[in-house]
Design an enzyme around this catalytic site. Structure first.
Site, mmCIF file in Angstrom:
data_model
loop_
_atom_site.group_PDB
_atom_site.id
_atom_site.type_symbol
_atom_site.label_atom_id
_atom_site.label_comp_id
_atom_site.label_asym_id
_atom_site.label_seq_id
_atom_site.Cartn_x
_atom_site.Cartn_y
_atom_site.Cartn_z
ATOM 1 N N HIS A 159 0.817 -1.197 0.072
ATOM 2 C CA HIS A 159 -0.097 0.067 0.050
ATOM 3 C C HIS A 159 0.705 1.256 0.004
ATOM 4 O O HIS A 159 0.558 2.245 -0.712
ATOM 5 C CB HIS A 159 -0.925 -0.014 1.271
ATOM 6 C CG HIS A 159 -2.011 -1.131 1.389
ATOM 7 N ND1 HIS A 159 -2.118 -1.662 2.597
ATOM 8 C CD2 HIS A 159 -2.914 -1.272 0.537
ATOM 9 C CE1 HIS A 159 -3.254 -2.589 2.144
ATOM 10 N NE2 HIS A 159 -3.483 -2.142 0.930
ATOM 11 N N LYS A 208 -15.600 -7.759 4.623
ATOM 12 C CA LYS A 208 -14.307 -8.196 5.420
ATOM 13 C C LYS A 208 -14.602 -8.114 6.903
ATOM 14 O O LYS A 208 -15.191 -7.311 7.423
ATOM 15 C CB LYS A 208 -12.962 -7.444 5.008
ATOM 16 C CG LYS A 208 -12.833 -7.515 3.567
ATOM 17 C CD LYS A 208 -11.537 -6.786 2.931
ATOM 18 C CE LYS A 208 -11.102 -7.200 1.671
ATOM 19 N NZ LYS A 208 -9.929 -6.343 1.288
ATOM 20 N N ARG A 253 -1.834 -6.037 -7.884
ATOM 21 C CA ARG A 253 -0.587 -7.106 -7.751
ATOM 22 C C ARG A 253 -0.749 -8.150 -8.539
ATOM 23 O O ARG A 253 0.398 -8.853 -9.162
ATOM 24 C CB ARG A 253 -0.573 -7.712 -6.553
ATOM 25 C CG ARG A 253 -0.351 -6.747 -5.181
ATOM 26 C CD ARG A 253 -0.618 -7.154 -3.969
ATOM 27 N NE ARG A 253 -2.223 -7.480 -3.841
ATOM 28 C CZ ARG A 253 -3.037 -7.738 -2.956
ATOM 29 N NH1 ARG A 253 -2.465 -8.138 -1.658
ATOM 30 N NH2 ARG A 253 -4.334 -7.959 -3.074
ATOM 31 N N SER A 295 -2.880 -7.608 3.199
ATOM 32 C CA SER A 295 -3.604 -6.999 4.503
ATOM 33 C C SER A 295 -4.062 -8.351 5.498
ATOM 34 O O SER A 295 -3.923 -8.745 6.515
ATOM 35 C CB SER A 295 -4.542 -6.204 4.781
ATOM 36 O OG SER A 295 -4.122 -5.051 4.359
HETATM 37 O O1 PNS Z 1 -8.940 -2.905 0.402
HETATM 38 P P1 PNS Z 1 -10.395 -3.151 -0.048
HETATM 39 O O2 PNS Z 1 -11.306 -3.861 0.943
HETATM 40 O O3 PNS Z 1 -10.216 -3.947 -1.332
HETATM 41 O O4 PNS Z 1 -11.323 -1.957 -0.382
HETATM 42 C C1 PNS Z 1 -12.636 -1.858 -1.055
HETATM 43 C C2 PNS Z 1 -13.115 -0.493 -0.956
HETATM 44 C C3 PNS Z 1 -13.208 -0.174 0.516
HETATM 45 C C4 PNS Z 1 -12.253 0.748 -1.734
HETATM 46 C C5 PNS Z 1 -14.555 -0.441 -1.677
HETATM 47 O O5 PNS Z 1 -15.523 -1.769 -1.225
HETATM 48 C C6 PNS Z 1 -15.506 0.520 -1.690
HETATM 49 O O6 PNS Z 1 -15.071 1.364 -2.549
HETATM 50 N N1 PNS Z 1 -16.129 0.764 -0.822
HETATM 51 C C7 PNS Z 1 -17.071 2.189 -0.724
HETATM 52 C C8 PNS Z 1 -18.741 1.881 -0.868
HETATM 53 C C9 PNS Z 1 -18.896 1.942 -2.290
HETATM 54 O O7 PNS Z 1 -18.691 3.079 -3.032
HETATM 55 N N2 PNS Z 1 -19.173 1.030 -2.924
HETATM 56 C C10 PNS Z 1 -19.329 0.886 -4.466
HETATM 57 C C11 PNS Z 1 -18.117 0.972 -5.297
HETATM 58 S S1 PNS Z 1 -18.262 -0.127 -6.803
#
Ligand code: PNS
Length: 162
Positions: free
Chosen positions: A18, A42, A95, A132
Site C-alpha cells: 500500500h 471483510k 498485484r 492485509s
Molecule cells: O481494500 P479493499 O477492502 O479492497 O477496499 C475496497 C473499498 C473499501 C475501496 C470498496 O469496497 C469501496 O469502494 N467501498 C465504498 C462503498 C462504495 O462506494 N461502493 C461502490 C463501489 S463499486
C-alpha cells in the site's frame, strides 16, 4: 487546477505494498487522499481510527511528500467523497490478474456513478505477495510481520496487550 487522487481501501492494516502505491500516487498527483473505508465484506481487525493513525505514522516515517492527506469515509459511496473533495481519479494498486478481476467492476461502476476514473498502479513486484489478510493471519498466530508492513504497524501488532 490541482489534480487530486483518492487511494481508497480497507488498510487493515496498511502494508508496504500500500505504502509503495501511496508514494507513487503522491509523485504523480498534486494531492493524494488516502481514504480508509469499511468494507462490509471483510471481518475487521483494527478500528478505522487506528488504521488512519497507522497510515499517518507510516507516511511520516517514510518521509513521503507533504501532499498526502489520510482520512476515513463512512458517509456513503466512495465517489461521493471524490466529488466532495474535487477528486477526479481513484488509484488502485494491482498485484496480479486476481486484483484486476476484483477491481474492474468497481472501477466501471464508479465511472458510471460519477464519472470518476480509476487508474491501476503497479507496486514494486517485491510486494506482490503481500496482503492485509495475510498480515492479519500471521500476526494473529504470533508470526513476524515486519517484512510486510511499515515499522509502526509491526510494532503496534506485536505489542503485548491485556
Ligand atoms: O481494500 P479493499 O477492502 O479492497 O477496499 C475496497 C473499498 C473499501 C475501496 C470498496 O469496497 C469501496 O469502494 N467501498 C465504498 C462503498 C462504495 O462506494 N461502493 C461502490 C463501489 S463499486
Amino acid at each position: 487546477m490541482s489534480r487530486i487522487a483518492v487511494v481508497p481501501g480497507s488498510f487493515d492494516p496498511v502494508t508496504l505494498g500500500h505504502l509503495d502505491v501511496i508514494e507513487r500516487a503522491a509523485k504523480t498527483f498534486d494531492e493524494v487522499h488516502v481514504l480508509v473505508v469499511h468494507n462490509p465484506g471483510k471481518t475487521a481487525l483494527l478500528p478505522i481510527a487506528q488504521r488512519v493513525s497507522l497510515i499517518e505514522q507510516a507516511v511520516t516515517d517514510a518521509h513521503l511528500q507533504g501532499n498526502i492527506v489520510v482520512t476515513s469515509w463512512s458517509m456513503g459511496l466512495l465517489v461521493d467523497y471524490c466529488t466532495d473533495v474535487g477528486a477526479s481519479v481513484i488509484i488502485k494498486g494491482i498485484r496480479s490478474q486476481v486484483d484486476v478481476a476484483y477491481e474492474t467492476p468497481m472501477a466501471i461502476v464508479n465511472r458510471d456513478l460519477a464519472g470518476v476514473e480509476t487508474i491501476f498502479m503497479l507496486p514494486n513486484p517485491a510486494h506482490a505477495h503481500v496482503s492485509s489478510s495475510l498480515v492479519r493471519q500471521v500476526a494473529a498466530l504470533g508470526g513476524d510481520v515486519a517484512p510486510y508492513v511499515p515499522r509502526s504497524v509491526s510494532e503496534f501488532l506485536q505489542a503485548p496487550r491485556d
